[in-house]
Write a protein that holds these residues in place. Structure first.
Motif, PDB file in Angstrom:
ATOM      1  N   ARG A 278       0.828  -1.203   0.000  1.00  0.00           N
ATOM      2  CA  ARG A 278       0.000   0.000   0.000  1.00  0.00           C
ATOM      3  C   ARG A 278       0.874   1.270   0.000  1.00  0.00           C
ATOM      4  O   ARG A 278       0.557   2.253  -0.676  1.00  0.00           O
ATOM      5  CB  ARG A 278      -0.927  -0.023   1.221  1.00  0.00           C
ATOM      6  N   LYS A 279       1.976   1.232   0.735  1.00  0.00           N
ATOM      7  CA  LYS A 279       2.887   2.378   0.772  1.00  0.00           C
ATOM      8  C   LYS A 279       3.477   2.639  -0.610  1.00  0.00           C
ATOM      9  O   LYS A 279       3.566   3.797  -1.067  1.00  0.00           O
ATOM     10  CB  LYS A 279       4.006   2.112   1.782  1.00  0.00           C
ATOM     11  N   ALA A 280       3.859   1.557  -1.304  1.00  0.00           N
ATOM     12  CA  ALA A 280       4.440   1.701  -2.641  1.00  0.00           C
ATOM     13  C   ALA A 280       3.407   2.231  -3.632  1.00  0.00           C
ATOM     14  O   ALA A 280       3.715   3.084  -4.479  1.00  0.00           O
ATOM     15  CB  ALA A 280       4.985   0.353  -3.116  1.00  0.00           C
ATOM     16  N   VAL A 281       2.181   1.742  -3.533  1.00  0.00           N
ATOM     17  CA  VAL A 281       1.117   2.192  -4.439  1.00  0.00           C
ATOM     18  C   VAL A 281       0.816   3.671  -4.215  1.00  0.00           C
ATOM     19  O   VAL A 281       0.671   4.449  -5.169  1.00  0.00           O
ATOM     20  CB  VAL A 281      -0.164   1.345  -4.234  1.00  0.00           C
ATOM     21  N   LYS A 282       0.735   4.061  -2.958  1.00  0.00           N
ATOM     22  CA  LYS A 282       0.433   5.464  -2.650  1.00  0.00           C
ATOM     23  C   LYS A 282       1.567   6.384  -3.090  1.00  0.00           C
ATOM     24  O   LYS A 282       1.332   7.500  -3.584  1.00  0.00           O
ATOM     25  CB  LYS A 282       0.180   5.614  -1.148  1.00  0.00           C
ATOM     26  N   GLU A 283       2.790   5.906  -2.930  1.00  0.00           N
ATOM     27  CA  GLU A 283       3.945   6.707  -3.351  1.00  0.00           C
ATOM     28  C   GLU A 283       3.926   6.937  -4.857  1.00  0.00           C
ATOM     29  O   GLU A 283       4.267   8.018  -5.346  1.00  0.00           O
ATOM     30  CB  GLU A 283       5.237   5.991  -2.950  1.00  0.00           C
ATOM     31  N   ALA A 284       3.486   5.929  -5.599  1.00  0.00           N
ATOM     32  CA  ALA A 284       3.491   6.031  -7.058  1.00  0.00           C
ATOM     33  C   ALA A 284       2.284   6.781  -7.602  1.00  0.00           C
ATOM     34  O   ALA A 284       2.398   7.528  -8.581  1.00  0.00           O
ATOM     35  CB  ALA A 284       3.544   4.631  -7.665  1.00  0.00           C
ATOM     36  N   LEU A 285       1.125   6.610  -6.975  1.00  0.00           N
ATOM     37  CA  LEU A 285      -0.112   7.129  -7.562  1.00  0.00           C
ATOM     38  C   LEU A 285      -0.760   8.260  -6.779  1.00  0.00           C
ATOM     39  O   LEU A 285      -1.663   8.928  -7.295  1.00  0.00           O
ATOM     40  CB  LEU A 285      -1.129   5.985  -7.713  1.00  0.00           C
ATOM     41  N   GLY A 286      -0.357   8.466  -5.537  1.00  0.00           N
ATOM     42  CA  GLY A 286      -0.969   9.523  -4.737  1.00  0.00           C
ATOM     43  C   GLY A 286      -2.458   9.291  -4.563  1.00  0.00           C
ATOM     44  O   GLY A 286      -2.904   8.190  -4.225  1.00  0.00           O
ATOM     45  N   SER A 287      -3.260  10.315  -4.842  1.00  0.00           N
ATOM     46  CA  SER A 287      -4.715  10.193  -4.677  1.00  0.00           C
ATOM     47  C   SER A 287      -5.318   9.198  -5.666  1.00  0.00           C
ATOM     48  O   SER A 287      -6.439   8.719  -5.478  1.00  0.00           O
ATOM     49  CB  SER A 287      -5.384  11.558  -4.865  1.00  0.00           C
ATOM     50  N   GLY A 288      -4.555   8.871  -6.706  1.00  0.00           N
ATOM     51  CA  GLY A 288      -5.044   7.914  -7.702  1.00  0.00           C
ATOM     52  C   GLY A 288      -5.304   6.539  -7.126  1.00  0.00           C
ATOM     53  O   GLY A 288      -5.905   5.679  -7.781  1.00  0.00           O
ATOM     54  N   ILE A 289      -4.870   6.319  -5.887  1.00  0.00           N
ATOM     55  CA  ILE A 289      -5.094   5.031  -5.232  1.00  0.00           C
ATOM     56  C   ILE A 289      -6.583   4.718  -5.121  1.00  0.00           C
ATOM     57  O   ILE A 289      -6.981   3.551  -5.053  1.00  0.00           O
ATOM     58  CB  ILE A 289      -4.422   5.029  -3.836  1.00  0.00           C
ATOM     59  N   PHE A 290      -7.424   5.767  -5.133  1.00  0.00           N
ATOM     60  CA  PHE A 290      -8.867   5.556  -5.024  1.00  0.00           C
ATOM     61  C   PHE A 290      -9.505   5.156  -6.356  1.00  0.00           C
ATOM     62  O   PHE A 290     -10.716   4.991  -6.436  1.00  0.00           O
ATOM     63  CB  PHE A 290      -9.541   6.810  -4.465  1.00  0.00           C
ATOM     64  N   LYS A 291      -8.666   5.009  -7.387  1.00  0.00           N
ATOM     65  CA  LYS A 291      -9.153   4.476  -8.657  1.00  0.00           C
ATOM     66  C   LYS A 291      -8.515   3.123  -8.972  1.00  0.00           C
ATOM     67  O   LYS A 291      -8.660   2.596 -10.067  1.00  0.00           O
ATOM     68  CB  LYS A 291      -8.879   5.472  -9.782  1.00  0.00           C
ATOM     69  N   VAL A 292      -7.798   2.608  -7.982  1.00  0.00           N
ATOM     70  CA  VAL A 292      -7.167   1.292  -8.108  1.00  0.00           C
ATOM     71  C   VAL A 292      -8.034   0.268  -7.386  1.00  0.00           C
ATOM     72  O   VAL A 292      -8.582   0.551  -6.314  1.00  0.00           O
ATOM     73  CB  VAL A 292      -5.755   1.307  -7.484  1.00  0.00           C
ATOM     74  N   HIS A 293      -8.154  -0.908  -7.977  1.00  0.00           N
ATOM     75  CA  HIS A 293      -8.841  -1.979  -7.262  1.00  0.00           C
ATOM     76  C   HIS A 293      -7.894  -3.151  -7.070  1.00  0.00           C
ATOM     77  O   HIS A 293      -7.156  -3.521  -7.988  1.00  0.00           O
ATOM     78  CB  HIS A 293     -10.094  -2.450  -7.996  1.00  0.00           C
ATOM     79  N   GLU A 294      -7.917  -3.722  -5.868  1.00  0.00           N
ATOM     80  CA  GLU A 294      -6.972  -4.777  -5.514  1.00  0.00           C
ATOM     81  C   GLU A 294      -7.670  -6.121  -5.346  1.00  0.00           C
ATOM     82  O   GLU A 294      -8.725  -6.211  -4.711  1.00  0.00           O
ATOM     83  CB  GLU A 294      -6.247  -4.410  -4.219  1.00  0.00           C
ATOM     84  N   LEU A 295      -7.047  -7.147  -5.910  1.00  0.00           N
ATOM     85  CA  LEU A 295      -7.478  -8.531  -5.732  1.00  0.00           C
ATOM     86  C   LEU A 295      -6.327  -9.298  -5.099  1.00  0.00           C
ATOM     87  O   LEU A 295      -5.183  -9.180  -5.539  1.00  0.00           O
ATOM     88  CB  LEU A 295      -7.841  -9.170  -7.075  1.00  0.00           C
TER      89      LEU A 295
END
Length: 568
Positions: free
Chosen positions: A305-322
């Motif tokens: 989650r830290k890596a995803v947030k670092e790369a995408l910022g607020s865009g994390i709310f348009k990512v879906h995880e499986l």
């Protein structure tokens, strides 16, 4: 017989006989008295027993059809008045079962003695099939079998309620004492009845604590056990799942048979049928599971989650995880609180684990728009699963470069670099939408796709911090906390209006619990422990917890069907 609790077709039950009552699973000669076997001619009158076996013709398992025809004709001429137990000879020619069932139904017997049990146990398919047909057709009938104690857990799990202990004396005469390793290792001290008591007590405790399947998988002393359970799991999975309560506690996968548990079949079915991806998904991420549950609390997923947030910022709310796992296959991030299980992690996956997981992942990926990219941050067998899923679904999956595990610095750097190639921007509305979706998806799991929207639509409100209360138009529809939900009558009405799901129809004023005899109709999708709405004339008049499965409620004539929690 009244059902108190289910685990699969196995039941913790209560039998009332005038002033005398007892719990099942039970033992004849210990918990209740059972008359001797009766021939066709004797006795003519019932004796002083809790259960009197009606006059019968003891047909062998391999009896030819012409003999069975004559026997059935004679059985219809018996005067069954005063007899409350019927001797049902298990026959290889199962087409005759219906004729015996007509007699049982006509004379409303309280118990059925399953004859030829010790031969039947060696005929895997016949054993499971006969028990299934008996259990589904006669939910209030107590099934009695003559089996050794080492068969008790499995037999109860599949639907047997009581055991005849009289034939166990033969082991005492031979000087054989039962041990936990019988029939391969015997004690020198005869102990048949004591061991039977101990065994039935263990089964009863396992039922009370929801651990009967666990006991069954740890009680495999013969090839018959393994064969019967395999047939039940593979050929009668719907039978086992129908009576298995909704999972609330951690499931322990302790053997190869564990991956065929009803909870696993149910999970796969609900991911395929009830999971709908968030509408604002612009990127899908595949991650491996973690030993710690829920996954978000684990070290590995915290790093992801830290890596995803670092790369995408607020865009994390348009990512879906499986999340990929065995044996549940695929866990959407919103359902991680519901995936309560523990399994030995060795890094070695069998074909029986890989293929179903890949097939489920493929079906899940097909739900996303084709232009949504899929990134996999996986290693070991997870990569094999994702590649196979990509082939099956026709979806292209991009794999990050993983070295020395998915949480190494190199691997996390690769994840971050891969994600930086995507430019995702989320708004405040996206954040709110995902917050609502985390709640909605749990309701979808329990009631079907669309239930979450019913209790928490776009104009709904969420109040509270730890225990979240859901409101629509000023009225509370339910609550949510860490994956655990409740529903108010108003919320259930909205679910009923939208989905026509999880309803029990009655035609009386609701004052207390709903008994099976008062159920007119029920949703076949209902499982024990489900939250259900009690409906009268199209209106939800109460909400409760199901004790019985939906189909069982309609057929049963005794016991509580729904324990009412709230009235409208």
């Amino acid at each position: 017989m009244e059902v108190i609790r289910h685990e699969g077709p196995g039941r913790l039950g209560l039998v009332r006989l005038g002033e005398h009552s007892f719990r099942t699973p039970a033992l004849a000669g210990v918990d209740f008295t059972l008359s001797p076997f009766n021939s066709f001619f004797h006795p003519r009158e019932p004796g002083d027993y809790d259960f009197n076996l009606a006059p019968s013709i003891p047909l062998g398992f391999y009896t030819p059809g012409e003999v069975i025809d004559k026997a059935i004709g004679r059985l219809w001429s018996v005067n069954y008045e005063g007899f409350n137990a019927f001797y049902l000879p298990a026959l290889r020619r199962t087409e005759y079962l219906g004729e015996f069932f007509k007699i049982i139904e006509r004379y409303n017997f309280d118990a059925v003695y399953l004859g030829n049990s010790k031969i039947l146990i060696k005929e895997y398919r016949y054993f499971v099939r006969i028990l299934r047909e008996l259990r589904e057709r006669f939910p209030n009938v107590m099934i009695i079998a003559d089996l050794e104690p080492f068969f008790y857990p499995l037999a109860v799990y599949l639907g047997v309620d009581a055991f005849d202990t009289r034939s166990l004396k033969l082991y005492d005469f031979e000087g054989k004492g039962f041990t936990q390793f019988s029939p391969f290792i015997w004690s020198d001290e005869p102990n048949s009845l004591d061991f039977a008591r101990k065994s039935i007590l263990e089964v009863r405790k396992a039922l009370e604590s929801g651990k009967l399947r666990y006991l069954v998988e740890n009680y495999f002393p013969t090839q018959y056990h393994a064969g019967i359970l395999r047939i039940a799991d593979l050929e009668h999975a719907d039978y086992l799942e129908k009576y298995t309560p909704i999972q609330k506690e951690t499931v322990y996968f302790v053997s190869d048979a564990s991956i065929r548990r009803p909870e696993v079949k149910r999970w796969h079915s609900r991911v395929a049928e009830r999971f709908v991806p968030p509408e604002n998904t612009e990127l899908v991420l595949l991650f491996p599971c973690s030993a710690k549950k829920p996954y978000s609390f684990s070290r590995s997923h915290t790093l992801y989650r830290k890596a995803v947030k670092e790369a995408l910022g607020s865009g994390i709310f348009k990512v879906h995880e499986l999340i990929l796992t065995s044996p549940f296959g695929v866990v959407p991030r919103e359902w991680e609180w519901l995936a309560k299980y523990d399994i030995v992690v060795t890094g070695h996956w069998s074909e029986e684990e890989i293929k179903p997981a890949a097939q489920l992942l493929a079906r899940t990926l097909e739900k996303y728009p084709k232009d949504v990219p899929i990134i996999a941050h996986l290693d070991e067998a997870y990569v094999e699963i994702a590649k196979l899923a990509g082939e099956l679904s026709g979806r292209e999956i991009t794999f990050t470069r993983v070295e020395n595990g998915t949480t190494s610095r190199e691997s996390l750097r690769s994840l971050t670099e891969t994600l930086r190639e995507f430019s995702l921007e989320a708004t405040k509305e996206d954040r709110t939408y995902r917050y609502f979706e985390n709640i909605r998806k749990v309701f979808d799991f329990h009631f079907g796709a669309g239930a979450g929207e019913a209790v928490l639509p776009e104009n709904g409100k969420v109040k509270g911090s730890k225990m979240l209360r859901l409101f629509v138009d000023g009225q509370q529809t339910g609550t949510y906390k860490d994956g655990v939900i409740s529903v108010t009558p108003y919320g259930m009405q909205r679910i009923y209006d939208r989905l026509k799901a999880y309803w029990v129809k009655v035609d009386f004023e609701l004052r207390g619990d709903v008994f099976a005899v008062g159920v007119d109709e029920a949703d076949p999708a209902i499982r024990p422990d489900d939250i259900v709405g009690i409906v009268r004339d199209g209106k939800v008049v109460g909400v409760g917890k199901a004790v019985l499965a939906g189909e069982e409620m309609v057929r049963a004539r005794k016991g509580v069907a729904v324990k009412v929690r709230k009235r409208a």
